[in-house]
Enzyme design. Structure first.
Site, PDB file in Angstrom:
ATOM      1  N   ASP A  82       0.821  -1.199   0.000  1.00 57.73           N
ATOM      2  CA  ASP A  82       0.000   0.000   0.000  1.00 57.73           C
ATOM      3  C   ASP A  82       0.863   1.260   0.000  1.00 57.73           C
ATOM      4  O   ASP A  82       1.512   1.566   1.000  1.00 57.73           O
ATOM      5  CB  ASP A  82      -0.904  -0.026   1.242  1.00 57.73           C
ATOM      6  CG  ASP A  82      -1.841   1.156   1.344  1.00 57.73           C
ATOM      7  OD1 ASP A  82      -1.935   1.932   0.379  1.00 57.73           O
ATOM      8  OD2 ASP A  82      -2.480   1.303   2.397  1.00 57.73           O
ATOM      9  N   ASP A 120      -2.124   6.180  -4.650  1.00 61.38           N
ATOM     10  CA  ASP A 120      -2.413   5.258  -3.544  1.00 61.38           C
ATOM     11  C   ASP A 120      -2.818   3.893  -4.089  1.00 61.38           C
ATOM     12  O   ASP A 120      -3.932   3.712  -4.565  1.00 61.38           O
ATOM     13  CB  ASP A 120      -3.536   5.855  -2.682  1.00 61.38           C
ATOM     14  CG  ASP A 120      -3.868   5.022  -1.444  1.00 61.38           C
ATOM     15  OD1 ASP A 120      -3.314   3.917  -1.306  1.00 61.38           O
ATOM     16  OD2 ASP A 120      -4.678   5.489  -0.627  1.00 61.38           O
TER      17      ASP A 120
END
Length: 419
Positions: A128, A306
């Site tokens: 992530d 992201d």
């Protein structure tokens, strides 16, 4: 003691005068694809999408809390704030044909294998770029949400070391991901870091418990670390486990990969178009505009890249302006910011530009699926995540269209054309 100065120093020690383009010097981490927003038969999974919105809002709420504590509010973007905890409210069900209970074909998360401990124990992990900590379930997690996951047992490792403090992230269903703090030996595709801070969590949110993945490894800047420590990749660079502080992503239906220590030139063509990161918290680049064909409905904004979400978010007023240039588009879910458009004309000319090339989103990646026989949902949603009044967040609905490179060495993010 972990202080603001050490965070800033850590970021600066990773900055060099070297070119951000570093090819063929790193290690490949193959990815598996995870559930997404579109069911196998082409319908929009509204419940899963709303769960993702709540999860993203609370993830970035925690990031802002961490940033304030670690660096101070002077590091906030203009208009940024710490939002209240977002609560999940199930959307109304939609009558539809051939409804499936599971979705095998979406792209919500991207996961690969890491190992922790001595001897090494394997975990399937989400990578992530929108967070900065590593956590996996602990042997002490006895809830049903941990029952199908691999668990870390410190008693089974000779390299474990318990530390003071705790790790905790609050979620809108009233639950938390929380646990103690340890250091351990962590390896990702042969890149080994010793004394890496992480949390073997004792409690896990239902929003994570339903995923096949065991845990999460953050790849953002140390300034948003809940653990107040260096994230895995930064540790790898400082310990010499990778030569270059660069990593690259290819996210696709097949052949997805995280490349540590450089970029994998076999996966892209041409050069990488790099843009300077603003601040030292997120992979944030400015001067962006969003295009719909020849139209530019919004320009001059910041973007955070992201990999931890599928959705693309923008300020609600900007997203409304964007959809005015999408023929037939209309607001579908005001609370969560989703818009619909005619399925017969899914836009294939939507793209983002940072002053160079316009990087387009394919029709398949823009379309989250049907909500009726004639209407489909778009990947761009209007939502204030608290990241700033002029900040968009680009998830993998954008990243799947490009090769993405992230350089701590030059504090930049770049994109290249996928082969």
């Amino acid at each position: 003691m972990f202080v603001k100065a050490s965070l800033i120093a850590l970021a600066l020690t990773l900055s060099t005068a070297a070119s951000p383009v570093v090819e063929g010097l790193g290690t490949r981490v193959p990815f598996e694809r995870r559930d997404g927003m579109t069911t196998a038969d082409g319908w929009f999974d509204h419940k899963r999408a709303v769960q993702q919105v709540v999860r993203d809002r609370n993830k970035h709420r925690q990031n802002m809390i961490n940033l304030e504590r670690n660096v101070g509010r002077e590091a906030f973007n203009e208009g940024a704030e710490i939002k209240p905890v977002a609560n999940y409210s199930a959307p109304p069900s939609v009558k539809r044909q051939a409804e499936k209970l599971t979705d095998e074909g979406g792209d919500e998360y991207w996961a690969g294998t890491i190992s922790i401990g001595t001897p090494a124990k394997s975990f399937l992990i989400d990578f992530d770029t929108g967070s900065a900590d590593l956590w996996v379930p602990s042997i002490n997690c006895t809830s049903s949400y941990c029952s199908q996951k691999d668990k870390y047992d410190p008693a089974a490792s000779s390299s474990d070391s318990p530390k003071n403090g705790s790790f905790s992230i609050q979620y809108g269903d009233g639950s938390q991901v929380s646990g103690p703090v340890y250091t351990e030996t962590v390896s990702v595709a042969g890149v080994t870091v010793k004394n890496q801070y992480f949390s073997p969590v004792n409690t896990i949110s239902p929003s994570f418990g339903s995923q096949v993945d065991d845990g999460l490894l953050g790849l953002a800047y140390p300034a948003i670390s809940n653990l107040h420590q260096s994230p895995f990749f930064n540790s790898a660079k400082s310990q010499g486990a990778v030569k270059n502080g660069v990593f690259g992503f290819k996210l696709a239906k097949t052949g997805s990969e995280l490349y540590l220590g450089g970029t994998d030139s076999s996966l892209y063509s041409g050069s990488i178009e790099y843009h300077a990161v603003k601040g030292a918290a997120f992979w944030q680049i400015g001067g962006a505009s969003v295009r719909v064909g020849s139209q530019t409905p919004v320009s001059g904004f910041q973007t955070i890249i992201d990999s931890g979400t599928t959705i693309i978010y923008g300020p609600p007023k900007d997203v409304a302006a964007f959809y005015k240039d999408v023929p037939g588009a209309k607001l579908y879910d005001q609370q969560n910011g989703f818009y619909s458009f005619p399925c017969s004309s899914v836009p294939s000319n939507v793209g983002f530009n940072w002053g160079g090339k316009t990087w387009n989103i394919s029709a398949a990646n823009f379309n989250f699926g049907m909500v009726s026989e004639t209407q489909c949902i778009g990947a761009i949603a209007g939502q204030d995540l608290g990241l700033g009044s002029n900040v968009w967040l680009l998830g993998d609905s954008f990243m799947k269209n490009v090769y993405s490179a992230f350089s701590f060495d030059s504090n930049s993010v770049g994109f290249a054309q996928l082969k």
